[in-house]
Design a protein around this motif. Structure first.
Motif, PDB file in Angstrom:
ATOM      1  N   PRO A 409      53.829  44.854  44.906  1.00 59.64           N
ATOM      2  CA  PRO A 409      53.517  43.414  44.808  1.00 59.64           C
ATOM      3  C   PRO A 409      53.439  42.709  46.156  1.00 59.64           C
ATOM      4  O   PRO A 409      52.640  41.788  46.328  1.00 59.64           O
ATOM      5  N   ASP A 410      54.265  43.118  47.120  1.00 58.40           N
ATOM      6  CA  ASP A 410      54.240  42.457  48.422  1.00 58.40           C
ATOM      7  C   ASP A 410      52.894  42.614  49.107  1.00 58.40           C
ATOM      8  O   ASP A 410      52.405  41.687  49.770  1.00 58.40           O
ATOM      9  N   LEU A 411      52.279  43.779  48.960  1.00 59.16           N
ATOM     10  CA  LEU A 411      50.973  44.003  49.579  1.00 59.16           C
ATOM     11  C   LEU A 411      49.914  43.107  48.941  1.00 59.16           C
ATOM     12  O   LEU A 411      49.024  42.589  49.632  1.00 59.16           O
ATOM     13  N   TYR A 412      49.995  42.916  47.629  1.00 54.87           N
ATOM     14  CA  TYR A 412      49.077  41.981  46.971  1.00 54.87           C
ATOM     15  C   TYR A 412      49.289  40.563  47.503  1.00 54.87           C
ATOM     16  O   TYR A 412      48.330  39.821  47.723  1.00 54.87           O
ATOM     17  N   PHE A 413      50.551  40.194  47.702  1.00 54.25           N
ATOM     18  CA  PHE A 413      50.846  38.839  48.184  1.00 54.25           C
ATOM     19  C   PHE A 413      50.273  38.614  49.576  1.00 54.25           C
ATOM     20  O   PHE A 413      49.607  37.593  49.827  1.00 54.25           O
ATOM     21  N   ASN A 439      56.496  42.890  38.763  1.00 55.81           N
ATOM     22  CA  ASN A 439      57.924  42.680  39.024  1.00 55.81           C
ATOM     23  C   ASN A 439      58.189  42.553  40.520  1.00 55.81           C
ATOM     24  O   ASN A 439      58.677  43.492  41.153  1.00 55.81           O
ATOM     25  N   PRO A 440      57.885  41.401  41.097  1.00 54.61           N
ATOM     26  CA  PRO A 440      57.992  41.230  42.552  1.00 54.61           C
ATOM     27  C   PRO A 440      59.361  41.616  43.099  1.00 54.61           C
ATOM     28  O   PRO A 440      60.377  41.445  42.446  1.00 54.61           O
ATOM     29  N   LYS A 441      59.336  42.084  44.337  1.00 53.91           N
ATOM     30  CA  LYS A 441      60.578  42.486  44.994  1.00 53.91           C
ATOM     31  C   LYS A 441      61.256  41.264  45.622  1.00 53.91           C
ATOM     32  O   LYS A 441      60.678  40.193  45.743  1.00 53.91           O
ATOM     33  N   LYS A 442      62.466  41.458  46.073  1.00 54.29           N
ATOM     34  CA  LYS A 442      63.201  40.357  46.681  1.00 54.29           C
ATOM     35  C   LYS A 442      62.617  39.950  48.033  1.00 54.29           C
ATOM     36  O   LYS A 442      62.873  38.874  48.530  1.00 54.29           O
ATOM     37  N   TRP A 443      61.842  40.843  48.651  1.00 54.84           N
ATOM     38  CA  TRP A 443      61.284  40.517  49.953  1.00 54.84           C
ATOM     39  C   TRP A 443      60.412  39.275  49.852  1.00 54.84           C
ATOM     40  O   TRP A 443      60.502  38.363  50.670  1.00 54.84           O
ATOM     41  N   ILE A 444      59.544  39.206  48.864  1.00 58.46           N
ATOM     42  CA  ILE A 444      58.745  38.015  48.610  1.00 58.46           C
ATOM     43  C   ILE A 444      59.256  37.398  47.308  1.00 58.46           C
ATOM     44  O   ILE A 444      58.979  37.912  46.222  1.00 58.46           O
ATOM     45  N   PRO A 445      59.996  36.298  47.386  1.00 59.65           N
ATOM     46  CA  PRO A 445      60.537  35.701  46.163  1.00 59.65           C
ATOM     47  C   PRO A 445      59.418  35.320  45.195  1.00 59.65           C
ATOM     48  O   PRO A 445      58.341  34.876  45.610  1.00 59.65           O
ATOM     49  N   GLU A 446      59.685  35.462  43.922  1.00 61.35           N
ATOM     50  CA  GLU A 446      58.689  35.159  42.896  1.00 61.35           C
ATOM     51  C   GLU A 446      58.263  33.696  42.975  1.00 61.35           C
ATOM     52  O   GLU A 446      57.106  33.348  42.718  1.00 61.35           O
ATOM     53  N   SER A 447      59.190  32.837  43.360  1.00 57.97           N
ATOM     54  CA  SER A 447      58.876  31.418  43.512  1.00 57.97           C
ATOM     55  C   SER A 447      57.774  31.203  44.545  1.00 57.97           C
ATOM     56  O   SER A 447      56.899  30.342  44.367  1.00 57.97           O
TER      57      SER A 447
END
Length: 597
Positions: A409-413, A439-447
């Motif tokens: 997910p972080d790469l998509y972000f 299910n995003p990781k804590k590195w990039i918060p879902e918020s």
């Protein structure tokens, strides 16, 4: 398996590791051996019984589980570790007795430093299949990392039962016993080694190591001094004696012994490291650094040890001398190990810490050219490219990374951020929705992901969806300052929910009072509420904090116009034009001395 003692006489690398672990016991900056020397009694009790139950499997269940298992292995091989773990856990839900999946989950958990989970999975695996050596080897690695030395002993007993002719297991057991100060039991194991495999240099060294640790320092020094006077060819005697001298604070004697050792083995990197300690103690920092650099220049000196040394300095990077020295050591490492991706990745990390972003980017790209299967390097690279406003480059690298890691997910972000910056908001929306579905990781918060989604949806004029995304962002984190600021600004532009916009803008400024952009937003919301005097106060605060923003000067002019100060308003509009704003609306304001939306 990497044994505790690290001895494998058939491989030179293992000899280096063995010698390193012995010497590094006295170096305060290093951690490899010390991890094993602090004893914790947590872990598996020998009499604990794990009962694994589950419903009987139908033939169709078995076929589906096999398919799922191979799918999980494919995901793991492709580097999609999180997705693999999800599949393995699904298998365990259906078949709690699937020891292979438990083993895989144990490995994944260990790699992610989830030691408790890893231990649980491994213990369940060995309970189900106690004759599988790989399960016991995994459990031994977990106990080593947990410092559970007491628990290691029965594990090595099982490994010896399974492979009685494997000498390394006996040494592992003896070393664990010696670290627990159970020297008599360790000696019994040494006797068994001698009986089964005969005398060897490895056995002699292991016994000497225990003798050295048990001896009073002055007795050990006397014994080693006698050996050296006999012109012993064993370089270890010199190194051991130098260590003892250093421990006793006898640095001149340590220096003399090491210089004698250099005459016997001039290219020994561990001599350089010990000399570095001696010079450091004497305050001769430049000479200490040169000795360390000589060790790092040696390609035979294992890169993993160099990495551990460099990582130990990360907490001291506020000292520019240490940062510059560590940067040089990292560069030397890339020269000694030019084909090793981790050398270039580490160099990139150090350069990043020193804010040398362009050089860091090149180091990361070099690492990826050698091994493009490291997700974290891609993530770091994309962040640098975005910070440099190299959005097209970030898009290209981001899409390449996503072809390799389609479930990160972080790469998509990060890639979505780059697309948004080149105004391809539909692409950004698609990527951000993919990130949220994974299910995003804590590195990039879902918020933060929802916040970015709100920005792009607003740009696409899909205002209902945009508001929903911003509201979800604030539901997850009510104090997300960027959501508060952006949401407030977009509402003010649409002239809707201005009271809510004002509350959010004020809250953003309360949370982050030094941000000129947030002050400008609050000023503009007040302007839209026709609170012009209050708006003037906040826009002047914004300009005081940042006098380079053209938008803020245009806003200032708009506010002054409604306060009746037309000439002052025109001056501010002209400043906005001079600072780069090109628009027909601004030209009309200046030429007609009148506010236009």
């Amino acid at each position: 398996m990497g044994t505790i003692r690290g001895i494998n006489r058939n491989h030179q690398r293992e000899w280096w590791l063995r010698t390193y672990r012995r010497i590094m016991m006295i170096r305060k900056t290093l951690l490899l051996f010390l991890v094993l020397s602090s004893v914790s009694l947590s872990g598996q009790e020998k009499n604990n019984i794990i009962i694994v139950t589950g419903k009987p499997l139908t033939p169709l269940d078995s076929i589906e589980i096999k398919r799922s298992f191979f799918k999980a292995l494919q995901e793991k091989t492709a580097g999609n570790i999180d997705q693999a773990a999800v599949i393995f856990r699904g298998i365990i839900d259906k078949d709690p007795q699937n020891s292979a999946s438990l083993y895989e989950l144990g490995n994944i958990s260990l790699a992610q430093n989830l030691k408790d989970d890893a231990g649980e999975y491994a213990r369940r695996a060995v309970t189900l299949d106690p004759d599988n050596k790989w399960y016991w080897l995994l459990l031994s690695e977990i106990y080593k990392k947990n410092n559970s030395l007491e628990d290691l002993i029965p594990v090595f007993n099982e490994l010896i039962r399974l492979e009685p002719d494997k000498e390394g297991y006996y040494f592992d057991k003896a070393n664990a016993l010696s670290l627990l100060n159970k020297y008599k039991e360790a000696e019994e194991v040494f006797k068994e080694i001698e009986s089964r495999f005969g005398l060897s240099e490895d056995l002699e060294e292991a016994r000497n190591k225990i003798t050295l640790s048990r001896e009073e320092p002055h007795i050990a020094i006397q014994r080693l001094e006698k050996l050296i006077k006999k012109d012993s060819p064993d370089i270890d005697n010199y190194l051991n004696l130098a260590q003892l001298y250093i421990k006793q604070g006898q640095f001149e004697k340590a220096h003399d012994v090491l210089k004698k050792a250099q005459k016997k083995q001039a290219d020994n990197s561990f001599i350089h490291l010990l000399l570095s300690d001696v010079y450091q103690a004497a305050g001769r920092r430049a000479e200490a650094f040169e000795e360390t650099k000589k060790a790092f220049s040696d390609p035979r000196f294992p890169i993993d040890i160099k990495v551990q040394i460099i990582l130990s300095y990360f907490s001291k990077f506020k000292d520019p001398v240490i940062l510059n020295g560590t940067t040089e050591l990292a560069y030397v490492t890339t020269q000694a190990h030019s084909r090793e991706p981790k050398a270039h990745a580490l160099y990139g990390d150090i350069l990043f810490q020193g804010k040398k972003f362009e050089e860091a980017k090149q180091a990361y790209k070099k690492a990826l050219s050698l091994n493009n299967k490291v997700y974290l390097i891609w993530a770091q690279l994309l962040q640098i490219e975005i910070s440099q406003n190299n959005f097209k480059e970030a898009i290209q690298d981001g899409d390449t990374a996503l072809n390799i890691f389609p479930h990160e997910p972080d790469l998509y972000f990060f890639t979505a951020t780059a697309y948004a910056q080149v105004n391809d908001h539909q692409k950004a929306v698609n990527y951000l929705k993919n990130a949220l579905s994974l299910n995003p990781k804590k590195w990039i918060p879902e918020s933060d992901i929802y916040s970015s989604l709100g920005n792009s949806l607003n740009s696409l004029k899909r205002f209902k969806e945009s508001d929903d995304a911003f509201n979800k962002s604030l539901e997850l984190n009510p104090d997300n300052v960027y959501t508060l600021n952006n949401y407030a600004y977009y509402l003010s532009l649409r002239e809707v929910n201005l009271e809510k916009a004002a509350e959010m803008a004020q809250r953003a400024n309360d949370l982050k009072p030094g941000n000129a952009s947030f002050k400008d937003t609050y000023a503009w919301v007040l302007f839209m509420q026709k609170k012009y005097a209050d708006a003037r106060i906040w826009i002047e605060k914004a300009i005081k904090d940042n006098s380079n923003s053209a938008v803020q000067y245009e806003h200032y002019g708009d506010i002054l116009f409604y306060l009746g100060e037309t000439d002052q308003a025109v001056q501010q509009w002209k400043k906005a034009k001079d600072k780069g704003i090109i628009s027909e609306t601004l030209e009309k304001k200046i030429n007609e001395k009148k506010y236009y939306k």
